[in-house]
Design a protein around this motif. Structure first.
Motif, PDB file in Angstrom:
ATOM      1  N   ASP A 541      27.469 -12.198  70.649  1.00  0.00           N
ATOM      2  CA  ASP A 541      26.393 -11.648  71.309  1.00  0.00           C
ATOM      3  C   ASP A 541      25.147 -11.785  70.703  1.00  0.00           C
ATOM      4  O   ASP A 541      24.287 -11.893  71.101  1.00  0.00           O
ATOM      5  CB  ASP A 541      26.725 -10.086  71.656  1.00  0.00           C
ATOM      6  CG  ASP A 541      27.878  -9.984  72.690  1.00  0.00           C
ATOM      7  OD1 ASP A 541      28.214 -10.957  73.425  1.00  0.00           O
ATOM      8  OD2 ASP A 541      28.603  -8.792  72.590  1.00  0.00           O
ATOM      9  N   ASN A 544      23.234 -14.719  71.446  1.00  0.00           N
ATOM     10  CA  ASN A 544      22.810 -14.699  72.986  1.00  0.00           C
ATOM     11  C   ASN A 544      21.450 -13.975  72.755  1.00  0.00           C
ATOM     12  O   ASN A 544      20.410 -14.007  73.596  1.00  0.00           O
ATOM     13  CB  ASN A 544      23.857 -14.150  74.003  1.00  0.00           C
ATOM     14  CG  ASN A 544      25.069 -14.873  74.045  1.00  0.00           C
ATOM     15  OD1 ASN A 544      24.828 -16.174  73.901  1.00  0.00           O
ATOM     16  ND2 ASN A 544      26.206 -14.274  74.351  1.00  0.00           N
ATOM     17  N   ARG A 548      17.854 -14.655  73.890  1.00  0.00           N
ATOM     18  CA  ARG A 548      16.962 -13.972  74.786  1.00  0.00           C
ATOM     19  C   ARG A 548      15.911 -13.340  74.157  1.00  0.00           C
ATOM     20  O   ARG A 548      14.717 -13.370  74.810  1.00  0.00           O
ATOM     21  CB  ARG A 548      17.872 -12.414  75.058  1.00  0.00           C
ATOM     22  CG  ARG A 548      17.272 -11.513  75.625  1.00  0.00           C
ATOM     23  CD  ARG A 548      17.394 -11.777  77.128  1.00  0.00           C
ATOM     24  NE  ARG A 548      17.034 -10.439  77.973  1.00  0.00           N
ATOM     25  CZ  ARG A 548      15.942 -10.552  78.562  1.00  0.00           C
ATOM     26  NH1 ARG A 548      14.890 -11.414  78.494  1.00  0.00           N
ATOM     27  NH2 ARG A 548      15.495  -9.258  79.244  1.00  0.00           N
ATOM     28  N   VAL A 589      20.697  -7.388  76.026  1.00  0.00           N
ATOM     29  CA  VAL A 589      21.290  -8.873  76.144  1.00  0.00           C
ATOM     30  C   VAL A 589      21.765  -9.017  77.686  1.00  0.00           C
ATOM     31  O   VAL A 589      22.175  -7.834  78.266  1.00  0.00           O
ATOM     32  CB  VAL A 589      22.431  -9.213  75.210  1.00  0.00           C
ATOM     33  CG1 VAL A 589      22.977 -10.516  75.489  1.00  0.00           C
ATOM     34  CG2 VAL A 589      21.950  -9.047  73.767  1.00  0.00           C
TER      35      VAL A 589
END
Length: 613
Positions: A541, A544, A548, A589
């Protein structure tokens, strides 16, 4: 999987060494002579100042030859000597002299024969001679003349020679495959001393067991190792003193084994032994004493010896593979000294021979082969690391990885890293307006400059995705200041972009801007991919979330202000002493409910220590 590979590697090395060891049989006499020399060395460490009183030697020495005028002596001297010994109650008499021809004066032979006839405790000697021709061997025997041999036992005085010319063993019998078995001079003396029939001492020739008070095993040729440790010397009496009845203390002969033999060097009856260059009669004394004390040297069980040695080999391999070279060397040296010490202790206290030289060579081979394979493995590992990372990290980082490959875990592990994403804005529209070859040239120039900057700040180039750059700090090597390094790199990239824009403007090339997002968090690091292709990368995560943040730079840009650089709250907490930021609120996220504060970086203060580095 790695553990299995490690075990297989050890077994492969061990198997190769065992095969090498098995080939020792083909090396020939050289290795065996080294092993025999090691036995001599163990004898030298086992010398004891012990005077043996069980055996008395009557010397045919220089003083006796000078006193009695000539050699060989008339045989009536021998008759007189035998009578003297019987008078002083010697228990057994062994004569290590060949009487294989008749005297010039037959009366001398008759006198000697009568002396033998009056006693039953004399053993005379014989000798086997073998002459090797091209296609055959000629075997002859030197035996006492019949008038003597009919009144005494006769035993051969031959000893087996080792390849180096030394005598370390003694035969018990010869010609055991023939009907007429020959017994050794020493065995016959012991048999008469014990007053046991030979059939009880050697009941079965096939099992090669000698039964005295307790049994012991003979070698394939019915020989045994002479134990030279049992005595440092024997009582010696010159022959002429016995003849002239001038013994100071005749009682020393009572109930003793008395041996006649040549100790004058001119008679050429000396042999090389672990005890040194000694006379044949002394050699017989040590052989008889070995049987008398039932203390022959014996090799320990070969299986047990092999298990012990192979255990040492395995320990050396295991330690050398995982330890620094110097530590592995000293450990190997320690194991060799330990094995040698055990062999000496067993030899000294228990008369046991541990195979030493072949197994020391085996252990040294294990060490050398392991070091060699370790060198090959390390060189292969260096080449692999270099090939994997040379395009993704700076040469300094590659050098660090090569020096410390243990810091690299390709199998996958969880680690805190800082992830960097940058992306060119509106690149798709630019590629549609300008010739592809011009765009590619300009893009390569941009990527080259940004990649050099990443390497300068010790980052790892993870991948290019079109015009997007992904980089990581804290992998493959850990960095305590990873967040700082990534922020300093991003800030310098904005300066580099300004320089490039100025250059492109002068060259009348299209100008473009970029957005940067940085996040710090726990990810999975490792070699990830299919069986045919893998990349060393990070997943999770936090990756990601960094992507973002980069895309958020567009959301927070306007006509009046361009947002180029956003960091997460985790990164901000690690670098806040060095940055000025503008809070932008919270962002989550995609696909996650939880949101976190993010910050636009307005200014960065890079310490001089980092600038100088």
């Amino acid at each position: 999987m790695n553990q299995k590979k490690s075990i297989y590697t050890k077994l492969a090395i061990l198997f190769a060494i065992i095969l090498s060891f098995l080939s020792f049989n083909t090396i020939g006499s050289f290795l065996w002579s080294l092993e025999q020399s090691s036995i001599d060395f163990r004898f030298s460490l086992s010398n004891r100042e012990l005077q043996n009183d069980d055996i008395v030697i009557i010397d045919i020495d220089t003083s006796s030859i000078n006193r009695l005028s000539y050699w060989p002596w008339p045989r009536h001297y021998w008759a007189q000597a035998i009578s003297q010994l019987n008078k002083y109650e010697a228990k057994l008499i062994g004569v290590d002299v060949l009487f294989d021809s008749n005297s010039l004066n037959p009366e001398n032979d008759i006198a000697f024969s009568k002396a033998l006839q009056e006693t039953s405790n004399v053993v005379l000697s014989s000798r086997k001679h073998t002459e090797t021709k091209a296609n055959y061997e000629i075997e002859t025997w030197s035996t006492p003349i019949p008038i003597l041999s009919q009144y005494a036992d006769v035993g051969f005085v031959n000893f087996p020679y080792d390849s180096d010319g030394y005598i370390r063993k003694a035969f018990s019998i010869l010609d055991y495959q023939k009907d007429d078995i020959s017994y050794s001079f020493d065995l016959l003396i012991l048999q008469k001393y014990l007053q046991k029939p030979l059939s009880d001492i050697l009941p079965n020739l096939n099992n090669r067991m000698l039964f005295l008070n307790k049994p012991f095993q003979l070698d394939q040729d019915y020989s045994y190792y002479v134990n030279f440790k049992l005595a440092s010397s024997f009582t010696h009496i010159p022959f002429y003193l016995l003849i002239e009845d001038r013994l100071q203390d005749p009682s020393i002969l009572k109930d003793k084994i008395v041996l006649f033999g040549a100790t004058d060097p001119s008679l050429n009856d000396f042999f090389f032994t672990p005890k040194g260059y000694i006379s044949g009669v002394e050699l017989h004394a040590y052989s008889i004493l070995t049987l008398l004390k039932e203390s022959p040297l014996t090799y320990i069980n070969p299986v047990l010896n092999s298990i012990l040695a192979l255990y040492l080999v395995f320990m050396i391999i295991s330690t050398t593979r995982r330890s620094p070279a110097l530590r592995g060397f000293f450990y190997t040296l320690f194991m060799l000294l330990l094995y040698s010490s055990v062999s000496i202790i067993l030899f000294y206290y228990f008369n046991m021979i541990v195979m030493l030289v072949p197994f020391l060579i085996l252990c040294l081979c294990a060490y050398v082969i392991t070091i060699f394979l370790r060198f090959i493995k390390e060189e292969t590992e260096k080449h692999r690391i270099h090939s994997i990372f040379k395009q993704y990290v700076s040469p300094e980082v590659v050098s660090t990885l090569i020096k410390n490959p243990e810091s690299l875990e390709l199998g996958g592990q969880k680690r805190e890293v800082t992830i960097f994403f940058s992306d060119i804005r509106s690149f798709t529209s630019l590629s549609e307006k300008y010739p592809p070859e011009d765009i590619i040239i300009q893009l390569n120039e941009y990527l080259d400059a940004m990649t050099r900057c990443i390497f300068k700040w010790q980052g790892t180039l993870d991948k290019y995705v079109g015009d997007e750059i992904m980089a990581v700090w804290g992998s493959p090597i850990q960095q305590s200041d990873q967040a700082l390094l990534s922020v300093f790199c991003a800030w310098e990239q904005l300066d580099i972009l300004k320089d490039l824009q100025h250059k492109w403007k002068n060259e009348k090339k299209p100008l473009f801007d970029l957005g940067i997002g940085i996040n710090t968090g726990q990810v999975i690091v490792g070699n990830i991919g299919s069986s045919t292709h893998k990349d060393f990368t990070v997943i999770g995560d936090p990756v990601n979330y960094a992507a973002r943040l980069e895309s958020c730079t567009r959301d927070f840009s306007s006509k009046d202000h361009i947002c180029r650089f956003i960091i997460s709250h985790t990164t901000y907490n690690k670098v806040k002493k060095y940055v000025e930021v503008k809070p932008l609120g919270k962002v989550s996220v995609k696909g996650k409910k939880e949101s976190f504060p993010i910050y636009e970086v307005i200014n960065v203060s890079i310490p001089k220590t980092y600038l100088s580095t």
